[in-house]
Write a protein that holds these residues in place. Structure first.
Motif: not given
Lengths: 250, 250
Positions: A1-14, A16-20
Motif C-alpha cells: 500500500x505504501x505507493x498510495x497517497x497518505x493523508x492525515x485526517x482529524x477526528x472532526x473530519x470523520x 461514521x465512515x465518511x471523510x470530509x
C-alpha cells in the motif's frame, strides 16, 4: 500500500465512515495529484490507525477498510534537542520523524542560539505531519513547546522508573550509545546545541539520572547528532525483520 | 586540541617544517578568525597526519609537533549513493564525512534524477574537506567521479574477497543492517535514489554479491538513508570507548 497517497485526517473530519476533506487536501488530491472520483488513498488518524479510502467527490471520501500495519518502534522514544540557528532544525524534525520518534522537545540550553517563536513550533509540527505521511508512520510525533534544561530534567524524572535516559556527550572516554542500550519501556535522549553542553549542564543531567554516551570519535554537527542517535536506537530495536520478530527470533 | 582551528594543507605547502599558507587560508586565519603571529592551529594532511602549528607571519607557519590522534573508523567504509536533486546531496556528503566514510561514489541508477556535472563533483570534494576539518577527521574522504551501477558493481567485485557488501532495500522481510554486520576488512554499502531501486537493479547487485539489508520499517528519504546507514556502521565499529578498546574489552 505504501505507493498510495497518505493523508492525515482529524477526528472532526470523520463522520461514521465518511471523510470530509479539508480545502488543502481537496487541492492536493484534485489539482496536484489529479485524482478522480473513485481513486483510492490512505487516511491515517496520526494515532496508529490507517484506512483505505475512496474519493466520492472532490470534497469527500469514504472508508473501504481498516489497514493493518506495523511501522512504529516497539517503545516510545523522546528526543530532546537544542534547535540550531536558521532552518537547520527542520531537517532534524523531518529525519527523526522518519526514524520513528514519539516526541520531540526543543531544549533551551545555555548555548542555544535560537529562541523558537510559536510560529517556528507550528512549522515543526507541520513538518512532522508531512514526514509522518511520507515515511509511513502510524503515529505523528508530538512536538512540545520549548523547555529549559531544568524543566526538561524535571519532566523526565517523572518518567524515570520506566525509561532509560541518555545524554550524548563528546568525551571519547565514554562508551558508545549502542553498547549502553538495554531492554526498557521507553527511551529519552538528549543531544547538545552547537558549541556543546556546558560542564554544569552535563553534570546536572547526569545527577538527574541521565547516562552519558558517545556518538563516536569524531565531532558531529548539532544537526547530525540527533539523526545519528535515532538511527542507532531504531536499528537496535529493529535488528530483525518483521517476519523474524513474529517467529520470536529476537 | 579540538578547539583549535584545523586546516588541510597539501604536500606542496609543506617545505621541511615550514607551511606556506594559501591565500584562502591567509584570509581565513587573519581576517575571519583574527589570528595573530604566534597563534596556534592544527595542520592536517588529510591522509592521517595532524601537526600542531604556529603562525610566523600572515603568510606562513611552522610545525611545533606531530599530534597523535585516532578519529578514523577501524576499517574503510565506501558509500555508493544516487545523488538527489538540487543541493540535497551536499547534506549527505557533509554528514557521512562526519560519520567516518573513506570513499563516496555518486551512482547513476535508473531513477537517478541528477546527472552530476564536474562542477558538482568539485563542490562535493570541497564540502568533504570542510566537513573533515570540522569533525576532526584524520583522513579526507575521496569523492569519486559518478559511475553507472554496472561499473560500480564491477569496481566492488574486485574488492569482493576482503569487503562485506550491502545494498539497502525497502523490503520489510529483510533483516536490519545492524544484525548483518560481521567482522570484515572493509564495507561497501549502497543506498538507492528517490523512488528506489528498480527490481532489475536490486537483483543485479544481489547477484554481484551484495547482501540486501533493511534500514527499518519506515520509508526513509533518499538523503536520510545513507546518513542512517553510516550511523549504524560507525556505532557498531565504535561501541566501546577508546580506552576500553585499548584495554582489549571489545
Amino acid at each position: 500500500m505504501p505507493q498510495l497517497q497518505r493523508l492525515v485526517i482529524t477526528s472532526e473530519q470523520l463522520q461514521g465512515e465518511q471523510i470530509a476533506l479539508t480545502q488543502e487536501q481537496q487541492h492536493y488530491l484534485g489539482r496536484v495529484l489529479r485524482q478522480q472520483t473513485g481513486s483510492r488513498f490512505i487516511a491515517m488518524n496520526g494515532k496508529g490507525q490507517w484506512w483505505l479510502a475512496k474519493l466520492d467527490s472532490p470534497k469527500s471520501a469514504h472508508i473501504l477498510e481498516s489497514l493493518n500495519i506495523t511501522t512504529e518502534l516497539t517503545i516510545p522514544v523522546t528526543l530532546m534537542v537544542a534547535p540550531a540557528k536558521g532552518n537547520a532544525f527542520d531537517q532534524v524534525v523531518r529525519c527523526t520523524t522518519e526514524l520513528g520518534i514519539s516526541r520531540l522537545v526543543p531544549l533551551l540550553s545555555e548555548r542555544t542560539l535560537l529562541k523558537p517563536s510559536p510560529h517556528k513550533c507550528l512549522r515543526w509540527r507541520r513538518i512532522a505531519i508531512e514526514a509522518a505521511e511520507q515515511s509511513c508512520r502510524q503515529v505523528i510525533p508530538e512536538v512540545l513547546d520549548p523547555m529549559s534544561l531544568t524543566a526538561a530534567l524535571r519532566w523526565s524524572q517523572q518518567r524515570g522508573q520506566t525509561t532509560a535516559q541518555y545524554i550524548c556527550v563528546t568525551d571519547s572516554a565514554v562508551s558508545g550509545l549502542l553498547s549502553k542500550l538495554a531492554p526498557t519501556q521507553g527511551i529519552i535522549l538528549m543531544t547538545g546545541p552547537e558549541g556543546g553542553w556546558t560542564t554544569t549542564e552535563q553534570k546536572q543531567a547526569i545527577l538527574a539520572g541521565y547516562r552519558p554516551v558517545s556518538l563516536g570519535r569524531r565531532i558531529l554537527k548539532a544537526t547530525t547528532a540527533p539523526i545519528t542517535a535515532l538511527s542507532v536506537i531504531a536499528a537496535h530495536l529493529e535488528q530483525h525483520s518483521v517476519s523474524e520478530q513474529q517467529e520470536g527470533v529476537t
